[in-house]
Design an enzyme around this catalytic site. Structure first.
Site, PDB file in Angstrom:
ATOM      1  N   VAL A  12       0.836  -1.207   0.000  1.00  0.00           N
ATOM      2  CA  VAL A  12       0.000   0.000   0.000  1.00  0.00           C
ATOM      3  C   VAL A  12       0.870   1.257   0.000  1.00  0.00           C
ATOM      4  O   VAL A  12       0.364   2.371   0.097  1.00  0.00           O
ATOM      5  CB  VAL A  12      -0.957   0.001   1.231  1.00  0.00           C
ATOM      6  N   ASP A  13       2.197   1.054  -0.158  1.00  0.00           N
ATOM      7  CA  ASP A  13       3.067   2.233  -0.238  1.00  0.00           C
ATOM      8  C   ASP A  13       3.170   2.680  -1.691  1.00  0.00           C
ATOM      9  O   ASP A  13       2.658   2.020  -2.593  1.00  0.00           O
ATOM     10  CB  ASP A  13       4.456   1.907   0.370  1.00  0.00           C
ATOM     11  N   ALA A  27      15.411  -8.036  -2.447  1.00  0.00           N
ATOM     12  CA  ALA A  27      14.892  -7.288  -3.600  1.00  0.00           C
ATOM     13  C   ALA A  27      15.921  -6.295  -4.124  1.00  0.00           C
ATOM     14  O   ALA A  27      16.122  -6.167  -5.337  1.00  0.00           O
ATOM     15  CB  ALA A  27      13.618  -6.557  -3.186  1.00  0.00           C
ATOM     16  N   CYS A  82     -15.638  13.680   6.924  1.00  0.00           N
ATOM     17  CA  CYS A  82     -15.900  13.803   5.486  1.00  0.00           C
ATOM     18  C   CYS A  82     -16.538  15.180   5.238  1.00  0.00           C
ATOM     19  O   CYS A  82     -17.466  15.573   5.958  1.00  0.00           O
ATOM     20  CB  CYS A  82     -16.864  12.711   5.030  1.00  0.00           C
ATOM     21  N   ASN A 140      13.513 -13.850  -2.601  1.00  0.00           N
ATOM     22  CA  ASN A 140      13.104 -13.787  -1.201  1.00  0.00           C
ATOM     23  C   ASN A 140      14.214 -14.433  -0.379  1.00  0.00           C
ATOM     24  O   ASN A 140      14.600 -15.567  -0.672  1.00  0.00           O
ATOM     25  CB  ASN A 140      11.788 -14.570  -1.032  1.00  0.00           C
ATOM     26  N   CYS A 180     -19.712   7.703   2.334  1.00  0.00           N
ATOM     27  CA  CYS A 180     -20.138   8.007   0.945  1.00  0.00           C
ATOM     28  C   CYS A 180     -19.061   7.645  -0.063  1.00  0.00           C
ATOM     29  O   CYS A 180     -19.287   7.723  -1.263  1.00  0.00           O
ATOM     30  CB  CYS A 180     -20.507   9.494   0.832  1.00  0.00           C
ATOM     31  N   HIS A 193      -4.223  -4.331  -2.853  1.00  0.00           N
ATOM     32  CA  HIS A 193      -4.747  -4.045  -1.514  1.00  0.00           C
ATOM     33  C   HIS A 193      -4.857  -2.553  -1.247  1.00  0.00           C
ATOM     34  O   HIS A 193      -4.844  -2.127  -0.086  1.00  0.00           O
ATOM     35  CB  HIS A 193      -3.853  -4.728  -0.461  1.00  0.00           C
ATOM     36  N   CYS A 208     -13.972   8.478   2.131  1.00  0.00           N
ATOM     37  CA  CYS A 208     -14.970   8.522   3.205  1.00  0.00           C
ATOM     38  C   CYS A 208     -15.503   7.119   3.469  1.00  0.00           C
ATOM     39  O   CYS A 208     -15.797   6.361   2.533  1.00  0.00           O
ATOM     40  CB  CYS A 208     -16.123   9.441   2.791  1.00  0.00           C
TER      41      CYS A 208
HETATM   42  C1  BV8 Z   1     -11.081 -11.420   1.102  1.00  0.00           C
HETATM   43  C2  BV8 Z   1      -3.775  -3.802   3.151  1.00  0.00           C
HETATM   44  C3  BV8 Z   1     -13.268 -12.000   0.478  1.00  0.00           C
HETATM   45  C4  BV8 Z   1      -3.997  -3.365   4.574  1.00  0.00           C
HETATM   46  C5  BV8 Z   1      -3.670  -6.232   3.319  1.00  0.00           C
HETATM   47  C6  BV8 Z   1     -11.564 -14.929   7.769  1.00  0.00           C
HETATM   48  C7  BV8 Z   1     -12.408 -13.848   7.534  1.00  0.00           C
HETATM   49  C8  BV8 Z   1     -12.285 -13.054   6.413  1.00  0.00           C
HETATM   50  C9  BV8 Z   1     -11.298 -13.333   5.482  1.00  0.00           C
HETATM   51  C10 BV8 Z   1     -10.472 -14.412   5.727  1.00  0.00           C
HETATM   52  C11 BV8 Z   1     -10.580 -15.216   6.838  1.00  0.00           C
HETATM   53  N1  BV8 Z   1      -9.622 -16.170   6.788  1.00  0.00           N
HETATM   54  C12 BV8 Z   1      -8.895 -16.002   5.667  1.00  0.00           C
HETATM   55  C13 BV8 Z   1      -9.399 -14.951   5.010  1.00  0.00           C
HETATM   56  C14 BV8 Z   1      -8.931 -14.429   3.781  1.00  0.00           C
HETATM   57  C15 BV8 Z   1      -7.948 -13.315   4.112  1.00  0.00           C
HETATM   58  C16 BV8 Z   1      -6.577 -13.926   4.244  1.00  0.00           C
HETATM   59  O1  BV8 Z   1      -5.984 -14.321   3.276  1.00  0.00           O
HETATM   60  N2  BV8 Z   1      -6.095 -14.026   5.490  1.00  0.00           N
HETATM   61  C17 BV8 Z   1      -4.781 -14.629   5.705  1.00  0.00           C
HETATM   62  C18 BV8 Z   1      -4.096 -13.936   6.863  1.00  0.00           C
HETATM   63  C19 BV8 Z   1      -4.985 -16.117   5.944  1.00  0.00           C
HETATM   64  N3  BV8 Z   1      -8.008 -12.402   2.983  1.00  0.00           N
HETATM   65  C20 BV8 Z   1      -8.840 -11.370   3.015  1.00  0.00           C
HETATM   66  O2  BV8 Z   1      -9.525 -11.055   3.967  1.00  0.00           O
HETATM   67  C21 BV8 Z   1      -8.913 -10.603   1.720  1.00  0.00           C
HETATM   68  N4  BV8 Z   1     -10.286 -10.397   1.346  1.00  0.00           N
HETATM   69  O3  BV8 Z   1     -10.771 -12.573   1.244  1.00  0.00           O
HETATM   70  O4  BV8 Z   1     -12.325 -11.000   0.671  1.00  0.00           O
HETATM   71  C22 BV8 Z   1     -14.028 -12.076   1.762  1.00  0.00           C
HETATM   72  C23 BV8 Z   1     -14.877 -11.031   2.067  1.00  0.00           C
HETATM   73  C24 BV8 Z   1     -15.618 -11.114   3.243  1.00  0.00           C
HETATM   74  C25 BV8 Z   1     -15.484 -12.213   4.107  1.00  0.00           C
HETATM   75  C26 BV8 Z   1     -14.588 -13.240   3.789  1.00  0.00           C
HETATM   76  C27 BV8 Z   1     -13.845 -13.162   2.617  1.00  0.00           C
HETATM   77  C28 BV8 Z   1      -8.292  -9.225   1.868  1.00  0.00           C
HETATM   78  C29 BV8 Z   1      -6.837  -9.369   2.227  1.00  0.00           C
HETATM   79  C30 BV8 Z   1      -6.174  -8.004   2.144  1.00  0.00           C
HETATM   80  C31 BV8 Z   1      -5.715  -7.581   3.512  1.00  0.00           C
HETATM   81  N5  BV8 Z   1      -4.969  -6.316   3.400  1.00  0.00           N
HETATM   82  N6  BV8 Z   1      -3.028  -5.070   3.154  1.00  0.00           N
HETATM   83  C32 BV8 Z   1      -2.742  -2.885   5.228  1.00  0.00           C
HETATM   84  O5  BV8 Z   1      -1.672  -2.903   4.595  1.00  0.00           O
HETATM   85  O6  BV8 Z   1      -2.830  -2.448   6.394  1.00  0.00           O
HETATM   86  S1  BV8 Z   1      -2.778  -7.652   3.389  1.00  0.00           S
HETATM   87  C33 BV8 Z   1      -1.211  -7.245   3.861  1.00  0.00           C
HETATM   88  O7  BV8 Z   1      -0.648  -8.428   4.396  1.00  0.00           O
HETATM   89  C34 BV8 Z   1      -0.315  -6.892   2.727  1.00  0.00           C
HETATM   90  O8  BV8 Z   1      -0.938  -6.111   1.764  1.00  0.00           O
HETATM   91  C35 BV8 Z   1       0.153  -8.206   2.203  1.00  0.00           C
HETATM   92  O9  BV8 Z   1      -0.686  -8.691   1.224  1.00  0.00           O
HETATM   93  C36 BV8 Z   1       0.038  -9.084   3.403  1.00  0.00           C
HETATM   94  C37 BV8 Z   1       1.409  -9.359   3.946  1.00  0.00           C
HETATM   95  O10 BV8 Z   1       1.934 -10.272   3.093  1.00  0.00           O
HETATM   96  P1  BV8 Z   1       3.367 -10.011   2.431  1.00  0.00           P
HETATM   97  O11 BV8 Z   1       3.301  -8.833   1.533  1.00  0.00           O
HETATM   98  O12 BV8 Z   1       3.773 -11.305   1.868  1.00  0.00           O
HETATM   99  O13 BV8 Z   1       4.303  -9.598   3.624  1.00  0.00           O
HETATM  100  P2  BV8 Z   1       4.845 -10.558   4.761  1.00  0.00           P
HETATM  101  O14 BV8 Z   1       5.331  -9.696   5.852  1.00  0.00           O
HETATM  102  O15 BV8 Z   1       3.829 -11.630   5.026  1.00  0.00           O
HETATM  103  O16 BV8 Z   1       6.089 -11.299   4.076  1.00  0.00           O
HETATM  104  C38 BV8 Z   1       7.216 -10.535   3.696  1.00  0.00           C
HETATM  105  C39 BV8 Z   1       8.059 -11.445   2.849  1.00  0.00           C
HETATM  106  O17 BV8 Z   1       9.160 -10.687   2.380  1.00  0.00           O
HETATM  107  C40 BV8 Z   1       8.630 -12.631   3.620  1.00  0.00           C
HETATM  108  O18 BV8 Z   1       8.491 -13.795   2.832  1.00  0.00           O
HETATM  109  C41 BV8 Z   1      10.109 -12.264   3.777  1.00  0.00           C
HETATM  110  O19 BV8 Z   1      10.935 -13.413   3.731  1.00  0.00           O
HETATM  111  C42 BV8 Z   1      10.349 -11.422   2.568  1.00  0.00           C
HETATM  112  N7  BV8 Z   1      11.410 -10.427   2.716  1.00  0.00           N
HETATM  113  C43 BV8 Z   1      11.848  -9.808   3.845  1.00  0.00           C
HETATM  114  N8  BV8 Z   1      12.831  -8.936   3.529  1.00  0.00           N
HETATM  115  C44 BV8 Z   1      12.997  -9.000   2.172  1.00  0.00           C
HETATM  116  C45 BV8 Z   1      12.103  -9.940   1.659  1.00  0.00           C
HETATM  117  N9  BV8 Z   1      12.026 -10.230   0.347  1.00  0.00           N
HETATM  118  C46 BV8 Z   1      12.875  -9.576  -0.479  1.00  0.00           C
HETATM  119  N10 BV8 Z   1      13.762  -8.655  -0.052  1.00  0.00           N
HETATM  120  C47 BV8 Z   1      13.858  -8.343   1.265  1.00  0.00           C
HETATM  121  N11 BV8 Z   1      14.763  -7.433   1.688  1.00  0.00           N
HETATM  122 ZN    ZN Z   2     -18.743  11.061   3.077  1.00  0.00          ZN
END
Ligand code: BV8
Ligand code: ZN
Length: 254
Positions: free
Chosen positions: A105-106, A238, A155, A220, A132, A121, A129
């Protein structure tokens, strides 16, 4: 001078790729100083689990804390700079017409010069808002160390409050963005998966849509669970891997 490619990876790249997709996660921004979701917590927010704060429930329960957290993160991003990996992705975008799909989100891909970035994401820089949906421009930069509780702006057009322009857990992704990302991935011949643990769906599942003959390269430091079809998992960062890869791909395109 970019670091050399592993010879086994170089051997796989001995062809011209014309439909490249870069799929990035939080690890893409780690070397710019932006904490990933699974690394150690940062100071002010030590006690908070990102997954607990990034939800509509948290917003309903404690908007000021959620808004304070996102303003802190927006401030971190504004104070950060894109690194050589972001620059490499921008070159792939601008010189080889690569598509960039990100879970982040950056705005570091954009600030490095990549346009048309698909934010699965959402973005810290597109608040709206919560009632709305009117877009809101956050002109003021957040204070360096926002206090934990910060009331969101009201808003101007309705009784609602301004919320972060991100997709929270439990919220659906923007179908248009998912469609565009899917269209790019299903036709790619090279998919670079950078810095993602591959744990968040449906985003993580998109990488499995790459065609069977596409080469999938993961960058990674730790082997992630992005997809069972990784052609080459490069245990590097990266900022190290992408410049080396881009240099090779650009040389091949000349
Ligand atoms: C959805 C924005 C349909 C916000 C993000 C129960 C209820 C509801 C939903 C669920 C549920 N159970 C499961 C779900 C589905 C859920 C999900 O997948 N949950 C996971 C935790 C199991 N998904 C959702 O809810 C999605 N919507 O399903 O809608 C729905 C609708 C209603 C009801 C049910 C379902 C929406 C998901 C979006 C969430 N928002 N971001 C914010 O940023 O605050 S997600 C957020 O976390 C990020 O955007 C990103 O996607 C995620 C983190 O993952 P990564 O980017 O991989 O980062 P992470 O830290 O995990 O890993 C970093 C990696 O980098 C590591 O591998 C590391 O080794 C590596 N690394 C480290 N340093 C380096 C490197 N690589 C290279 N170079 C380096 N230097
Ligand atoms: Zn509004």
């Amino acid at each position: 001078m970019a670091s050399p490619l592993p010879s086994a990876l170089r051997a796989l790249l001995h062809r011209r790729f014309t439909r490249i997709v870069v799929f990035s996660g939080a690890g893409m921004s780690a070397e710019s100083g932006i904490p990933t979701f699974r690394s150690g917590r940062n100071g002010l927010w030590n006690a908070f689990d990102p997954q607990a704060l990034a939800t509509p429930q948290a917003w309903r329960r404690d908007r000021d804390t959620v808004w304070g957290w996102y303003e802190w993160r927006r401030g971190l991003v504004m104070a950060a700079s894109p690194h050589a990996g972001h620059g490499a992705v921008a070159r792939l975008r601008n010189e080889l017409d690569a598509e960039v799909v990100t879970q982040n989100v950056d705005n570091l891909h954009e600030r490095a010069g990549a346009d048309g970035v698909m934010h699965l994401h959402g973005s810290l820089f597109s608040p709206r808002c919560d009632t709305c949906g009117a877009p809101f421009s956050l002109t003021a930069s957040p204070p360096p160390e926002p206090s934990r509780q910060r009331p969101p702006p009201p808003c101007p057009a309705c009784p609602g409050a301004i919320r972060p322009g991100v997709v929270w857990f439990g919220e659906s992704l923007d179908p248009a963005v998912v469609e565009a990302a899917t269209a790019a991935i299903i036709r790619c011949d090279l998919l670079l998966i950078v810095g993602t643990s591959g744990m968040v769906y449906p985003a993580a599942g998109l990488v499995d849509l790459a065609p069977p003959d596409a080469l999938i390269v993961e960058i990674n430091p730790e082997p992630a669970r992005s997809t069972g079809r990784i052609g080459y998992a490069w245990a590097t960062t990266a900022a190290t891997g992408l410049p080396a890869l881009a240099e090779h791909l650009l040389a091949y395109s000349r």
